[in-house]
Write a protein that holds these residues in place. Sequence first.
Motif, PDB file in Angstrom:
ATOM      1  N   PRO A 180      -4.564   2.046  -4.494  1.00 28.22           N
ATOM      2  CA  PRO A 180      -4.352   0.895  -3.637  1.00 28.22           C
ATOM      3  C   PRO A 180      -4.112  -0.364  -4.461  1.00 28.22           C
ATOM      4  CG  PRO A 180      -6.532   1.853  -3.255  1.00 28.22           C
ATOM      5  CD  PRO A 180      -5.855   2.667  -4.294  1.00 28.22           C
ATOM      6  N   ARG A 227       0.866  -1.173   0.000  1.00 22.37           N
ATOM      7  CA  ARG A 227       0.000   0.000   0.000  1.00 22.37           C
ATOM      8  C   ARG A 227       0.902   1.222   0.000  1.00 22.37           C
ATOM      9  NH1 ARG A 227      -5.437  -1.251   0.921  1.00 22.37           N
ATOM     10  NH2 ARG A 227      -5.608  -3.477   0.517  1.00 22.37           N
ATOM     11  N   ASP A 258      -3.113   5.856   0.558  1.00 18.02           N
ATOM     12  CA  ASP A 258      -4.045   4.802   0.961  1.00 18.02           C
ATOM     13  C   ASP A 258      -4.392   5.023   2.431  1.00 18.02           C
ATOM     14  OD1 ASP A 258      -5.208   2.347   1.870  1.00 18.02           O
ATOM     15  OD2 ASP A 258      -4.274   1.321   0.181  1.00 18.02           O
TER      16      ASP A 258
END
Length: 175
Positions: free
Chosen positions: A165, A7, A11
Amino acid sequence: MTVRPLRLLGDPVLRTPCDLVTTFDAALEALVTDLLDTVQVPGRAGLAANQIGTSLAAFSYNVEGRLGYVLNPRIVETDGEYDGEEACLSVPGVQARRLRAAYARVEGVDLRQRPVAVEGTGELARCLQHETDHLRGELYIDALTGERRRAAMRLLRSRATIPGPASGGGDRPLV
């Protein structure tokens, strides 16, 4: 071997404090295996669970020949100062000098709920502090000040967008 996607900055899971581990089951064992597999990719020193999309208080480390993990970690002791380059897998392409403690000791538990303590100096101390920060929803760039912060922010802004993401989604603005 399961290497999980990372990630990246932007995010929300990276900015959300992680929950304490309370259920010690096969799913947790799979998470720890994934953390250990993912941190062993060359060039990686540490990895917090939220960096692979799981909001549990767990991290793995792979520094100076020491490989391991800690569940529900907490920093219980630090000493001295260590000013050196720091980077983050979730903030690719940006590194900055960051002041950290030269020594750090983290305590937590393992998969069998047995007490675990990891202590180190230099880069291991930096890693323990960095990963524990992640679990509180903090990134190393948050604590930069002065010219170090300005330089890091210029670099981030120059990149205009970051990937969305790992679960999908398009590019997102950095700020």
